[in-house]
Enzyme design. Structure first.
Site, mmCIF file in Angstrom:
data_model
loop_
_atom_site.group_PDB
_atom_site.id
_atom_site.type_symbol
_atom_site.label_atom_id
_atom_site.label_comp_id
_atom_site.label_asym_id
_atom_site.label_seq_id
_atom_site.Cartn_x
_atom_site.Cartn_y
_atom_site.Cartn_z
ATOM 1 C CB ALA B 55 41.058 41.539 48.906
ATOM 2 C CD GLN B 202 32.357 48.881 44.334
ATOM 3 O OE1 GLN B 202 31.470 48.682 43.510
ATOM 4 N NE2 GLN B 202 32.326 48.376 45.544
ATOM 5 C CG ASP B 243 36.799 40.638 47.290
ATOM 6 O OD1 ASP B 243 36.313 40.686 46.146
ATOM 7 O OD2 ASP B 243 37.108 41.654 47.942
ATOM 8 C CE LYS B 254 32.198 44.529 44.986
ATOM 9 N NZ LYS B 254 31.783 44.675 46.398
#
Lengths: 370, 370
Positions: B55, B202, B243, B254
């Protein structure tokens, strides 16, 4: 169950040849190849490398492995060595030990010269019984699904499953997928959310393959997505298999099952486990911290196999080998999160008393049969 | 934070050149390559294709994107078009809109001829403030970790994190990883369990890379494993980013974060979320079913990129494109599962009243500063 429109079992014996054949499941969904097992070591290798996997199929493969071993050495010492070798291939699944114990008992009752013959008969019987058991699990589970579907007529029942507990995990029918196949046959509309099931992707590779070949609507999701789908109201029931269930109803299954059970409970979504009674470990009470959890190789997490740009199967590294990895293969879902155990003997609550009743019922039946 | 022993930011401007540069995060951990953004569309593409993600970094990149766009068209209409184009790149992260709104407000206050200059200054300020904010989050979070570590002296504190909320997700320091970097500097021993974070990995690609470059002990696990590790007693605290967090304290992060929060609650393990206040969406109360959840391409689940046998980066298909896939990118963890929000203004409980207090405090400070 069908593949390419033809019925298949996951393990079978070529007529008059005494060589069991399996489908090499490490190549699915990219390529559907049979593989012949010619020795005890072939069978052990197939289990260890997960060419065959799924508690019931591991048991069936080990049974044939023992039969193959007896061809070389029918002595009691040889038999016990072979049994030990096979049991060591996978520590968690309890059917493996169950199938081996049954084979050893049956075979040792015969003279050395008759043992190999007896082993082939016994292994075939284990397979046929597995098929019948799973079909029965399918019928029992269908009633569960039918009841859940009654509250939403004209809409498909939304089922979430984890890993592969289909015909590829058993000899035929599967455990968690058997009720789904029966639902299809009964005209009950379903849609299946298929957890990818890292690290080996049995959901995306095997369950999605099975469902496609049978023409059952399904959608692959990553293992992270199930909770969000429940938050959205898109899951009516969770249905999974089990590698070992304790006498108190704690369910050991593929790593990640516990997380889905927590999410189901958070939304009051029923969480069912489909399993043959042979998967119950009557020697264990509580399961968390007690059922041995297999720690598998880091390479399962690090290396992924898929179809490369040229069409060949290629292995790629997601990160390099110096990165530390932990890879526990199973977790235990505590009985408090389990709505019911779908067995060939009916649906049982995941509770010690109810399971004690199941045990007594099974012992009585087995006693009468023998 | 260091890479190859040298300090790096995730976005920077070459001196006197007015071209922002980023690290192409889709190539990590295999290759560390900078990429120059020369236009608004370059910036939008970098966000959309997740060359930059996280973000705060999305916000910073969008700010520079707007500055690049102003070079071509400094009119209000052009600015608003550019803003709309950038906001559409990712629907969930709230910093994106926050950064764009701030840029538009600042730039529109200037005459057309001064707008581009002002935009470069404002974007740089957003970046510098992000670094300062995250360092402060690190200091606040360090106190949380220190307190938890007090109960287990001489043993590393076991932290589980999901996705990447490190310096690569921000301009520097990170959010969830900032307290970990501060712990290292303070000599507090930690070990980090790194969730792989499918579908884009990630965790395994970015978080593990960051931790290795900084020399912090860590172990990669699949997303399915966290619950089991908690059952084993191997997790002391969960620490993730966000986020978008609502005014009631519901945390959008996520996909899969919610499942870890459930498991943490089931074991009474503290679950902390580290976030800059700019990540809070004051317009939303409850988050579940309300925060827009980005649905990303099926190919993210189906196709995996890794290092092939020849050493090149190769994309492989895990299954074929006819298999249906759903790919929601985020989920919402309800505030009841959140132990605390670690912000640059201190640790706040995930509760409407406490967050109202935070809002008033921030508004007062901002008012005084301006």
């Amino acid at each position: 169950v069908n593949v390419f429109g033809r019925p298949f079992r996951s393990i079978w014996v070529e007529p008059d040849a005494r060589v069991p054949r399996i489908i090499d499941q490490t190549l699915l969904p990219h390529s559907f190849e049979a593989r012949t097992l010619t020795s005890l070591e072939d069978a052990a290798e197939a289990i260890r490398s997960m060419r065959v996997r799924g508690a019931p199929l591991i048991g069936a493969t080990a049974a044939y492995g023992l039969a193959l071993g007896l061809a070389n050495d029918p002595s009691e010492a040889g038999l016990r060595d072979a049994a030990r070798h096979l049991i060591e291939t996978r520590p968690t699944a309890v059917n493996l030990r169950w199938a081996i114990d049954r084979m050893v008992d049956g075979v040792l009752a015969c003279a050395e010269g008759d043992r190999a013959d007896r082993a082939w008969v016994e292994a075939a019987q284990i397979c046929d019984e597995d098929v019948a058991t799973n079909e029965r699990i399918g019928e029992v589970g269908l009633e569960v699904l039918r009841e859940l579907a009654a509250s939403k007529p004209n809409e498909p029942l939304q089922i979430l499953t984890h890993c592969n507990a289909g015909w590829l995990a058993t000899v035929d029918w599967g455990t968690a997928l058997a009720p789904i196949y029966k639902a299809q046959a009964a005209g009950l509309p379903v849609h299946v959310w298929v957890d990818e099931t890292r690290p080996r992707n049995q959901g995306a590779s095997l369950t999605a393959f099975e469902l496609r070949e049978q023409g059952i609507p399904h959608t692959v999701i990553v293992d992270n997505a199930g909770g969000h789908l429940m938050q959205r109201g898109d899951v009516d029931v969770v249905l999974v298999g089990s590698d070992r269930t304790t006498a108190h109803g704690d369910v050991c299954n593929k790593i990640g099952t516990y997380l889905k059970a927590l999410a189901a409970r958070d939304h009051e979504i029923p969480f069912y486990v489909a399993l043959p009674v042979s998967t119950i470990d009557w020697t264990l009470g509580a399961g968390v911290g007690v059922v041995p959890i297999e720690e598998r190789a880091a390479s399962e997490v690090r290396v992924v196999r898929g179809r490369g740009p040229s069409g060949d199967l290629v292995e790629v590294e997601l990160f390099d080998a110096v990165t530390p990895v932990a890879n526990p293969a199973f977790d235990v879902t505590p009985s408090r999160l389990v709505t019911g155990l779908v067995t060939e003997c009916g649906v049982y609550p995941a509770e010690p008393l109810a399971l004690q009743g199941l045990k007594e019922r099974v012992e009585k039946t087995t006693g009468r049969d023998r």
